[in-house]
Motif scaffolding. Structure first.
Motif, PDB file in Angstrom:
ATOM      1  N   ILE A  93     -19.403   6.202  -0.246  1.00  0.00           N
ATOM      2  CA  ILE A  93     -18.617   7.030  -1.164  1.00  0.00           C
ATOM      3  C   ILE A  93     -18.128   8.294  -0.482  1.00  0.00           C
ATOM      4  O   ILE A  93     -16.972   8.707  -0.664  1.00  0.00           O
ATOM      5  N   LEU A 102     -10.742   6.941  -2.059  1.00  0.00           N
ATOM      6  CA  LEU A 102     -11.345   7.099  -3.377  1.00  0.00           C
ATOM      7  C   LEU A 102     -11.063   8.506  -3.849  1.00  0.00           C
ATOM      8  O   LEU A 102     -11.149   9.454  -3.072  1.00  0.00           O
ATOM      9  N   VAL A 108     -15.445   2.998  -8.522  1.00  0.00           N
ATOM     10  CA  VAL A 108     -16.051   2.301  -7.392  1.00  0.00           C
ATOM     11  C   VAL A 108     -16.521   0.946  -7.890  1.00  0.00           C
ATOM     12  O   VAL A 108     -17.268   0.862  -8.864  1.00  0.00           O
ATOM     13  N   ALA A 124     -21.910   7.644  -7.399  1.00  0.00           N
ATOM     14  CA  ALA A 124     -20.581   7.774  -7.997  1.00  0.00           C
ATOM     15  C   ALA A 124     -20.593   8.798  -9.121  1.00  0.00           C
ATOM     16  O   ALA A 124     -19.714   9.663  -9.217  1.00  0.00           O
ATOM     17  N   CYS A 131     -18.230   3.597 -12.051  1.00  0.00           N
ATOM     18  CA  CYS A 131     -18.743   2.467 -11.285  1.00  0.00           C
ATOM     19  C   CYS A 131     -18.646   1.188 -12.115  1.00  0.00           C
ATOM     20  O   CYS A 131     -19.009   1.173 -13.291  1.00  0.00           O
ATOM     21  N   ALA A 203     -16.298  -1.046  -2.669  1.00  0.00           N
ATOM     22  CA  ALA A 203     -17.291  -0.545  -1.711  1.00  0.00           C
ATOM     23  C   ALA A 203     -17.502  -1.508  -0.546  1.00  0.00           C
ATOM     24  O   ALA A 203     -17.701  -1.077   0.591  1.00  0.00           O
TER      25      ALA A 203
END
Length: 407
Positions: A93, A102, A108, A124, A131, A203
């Motif tokens: 992240i 991002l 995510v 996140a 997420c 991810a």
């Protein structure tokens, strides 16, 4: 007189500087990763993120006594998210935010058997992102429940081959692509209904080398510092391959004499890859393959493909482990050590014992205690579930590993 006063002041100043330097070095040493040349994020970590990493390296006394070696476990279950995957989630992240792939408020996504997803949901949220997780429906139910409690959106899907479009990883990738497309359409003024969409980021823990870097830059250096470089071997199982690759490469670059090994569960092809150079498991033979290619009750380890992360591993050999050995080892460690470990941690301890026996007394072996047993209650620690698989633990000591030592 004036010159003597100036000299005294200078001397005092030098003492203060020396004390400050000593204190700073001591503080950085205690922090572990701060003094190891790691690549630091441009984003300031606060709150729960500061608690990730720098986990203790603990001696597993019963296994050490049984082998005459010093067997040490990196207690990754003490990370705030409860597993070694906190490191990976943080690295993924942070790198994505720093690169702009991002954005704060973005989604995510990940396909995961559980632990990485939980860590991603935690990190996140700490960074102001959302997420969305896709997990196989045969993963322990408490993992899905934890994800939902952390605010993640969870889809549970049937396990299929990675080549299938509806494999949980492939579904997660598509969800990120859809969110990113909606964000781009919003920027172009073509999608007014998605005004709050901030895009998506997949991810991709299996292929994303941020996974490898998390362990090469942090976990490996921590082990090196905690042992003062005095270790003979490292062993761990692999799922994505990031842990074993990052740590093995760092340790071997520090001292090529350190031997690094893989412990591989049933149904995985990595043992054959390491020992024979071929990705093949006997379970793959005609008529033997089960509906789930990961023919093991251990979760998060074992795989039948070569990931970009695993390709970076520097390994001297591999051992096979069995489900029974993992189950028995977990119960043994609870009884003898008070260590309540998950299935992959138990398999790693099986591997550490095997390495110790191969090397002989007097060696130091390090492994990873990935997570605790709290996420494995419905399967790995479930009496009825184990009985159905004829895996009810019966051992009194370590006889399940073929040892005769009194315990």
């Amino acid at each position: 007189m004036a010159s003597s006063k100036i000299a005294a002041l200078c001397a005092a100043a030098l003492v203060c500087v020396a004390v400050t330097v000593v204190y700073t070095c001591s503080w950085r040493h205690r922090l572990g990763r701060k003094n190891l040349g790691s690549t630091r994020s441009s984003r300031r970590r606060t709150g729960v993120l500061e608690a990730i990493g720098n986990t203790p390296l603990i001696k597993i006394h019963s296994l050490s006594e049984a082998t005459g070696c010093q067997i040490l476990g990196k207690a990754e279950f003490l990370n705030p998210g409860g597993s070694v995957k906190d490191r990976v989630a943080l690295q993924i992240i942070e790198e994505a935010l720093n690169s702009g792939r991002l954005r704060i408020g973005g989604i995510v996504t990940e396909g995961s058997a559980g632990s990485t997803a939980i860590s991603l949901a935690m990190v996140a949220s700490a960074y102001g992102c959302k997420c969305h997780v896709v997990i196989p429906d045969d993963a322990a139910i408490e993992k899905a429940q934890t994800l939902e409690a952390l605010g993640a959106t969870v889809d549970r899907v049937r396990p299929v081959s990675i080549s299938h479009k509806d494999h949980f990883v492939n579904i997660a990738r598509r969800k990120a692509e859809l969110a990113e497309s909606a964000y781009r359409a919003q920027l172009d003024g073509k999608n007014e209904s998605e005004k709050d969409c901030r895009g998506g980021y997949f991810a991709d823990q299996f292929e994303n080398l941020a996974n490898f870097r998390a362990h090469y830059q942090h976990t490996g250096p921590e082990i090196w510092a905690q042992t003062s470089g005095d270790l003979d071997a490292f062993i761990a199982a692999a799922g994505t391959g990031g842990t074993v690759a990052g740590i093995s490469r760092f340790l071997k670059e520090k001292d090529k004499r350190i031997q690094c090994f893989l412990i591989d569960p049933p149904g995985s092809s990595l043992y054959n890859r390491v020992t024979r150079g071929v990705m093949y498991a006997h379970e793959e033979a005609e008529g033997k393959r089960l509906k789930n290619p990961f023919d093991t009750i251990t979760e998060g380890i074992g795989i039948n493909r070569l990931t970009e992360n695993f390709k970076l591993a520097l390994l001297d050999g591999a051992f096979r482990g069995t489900d029974r050995e993992a189950v028995e080892m977990a119960r043994f460690l609870v009884k003898k050590e008070g260590l309540f470990l998950g299935s992959s941690s138990a398999m790693n301890c099986v591997g550490a014992y095997r390495v110790a026996k191969q090397l002989g007394p007097g060696h130091t072996i390090v492994t990873i205690l990935c997570d605790s047993g709290i996420r494995h209650l419905s399967k790995f620690y479930n009496v009825d579930y184990l009985a159905r698989l004829n895996l009810t633990p019966t051992a009194e000591g370590l006889e399940f590993l073929g040892t005769k030592e009194p315990i």
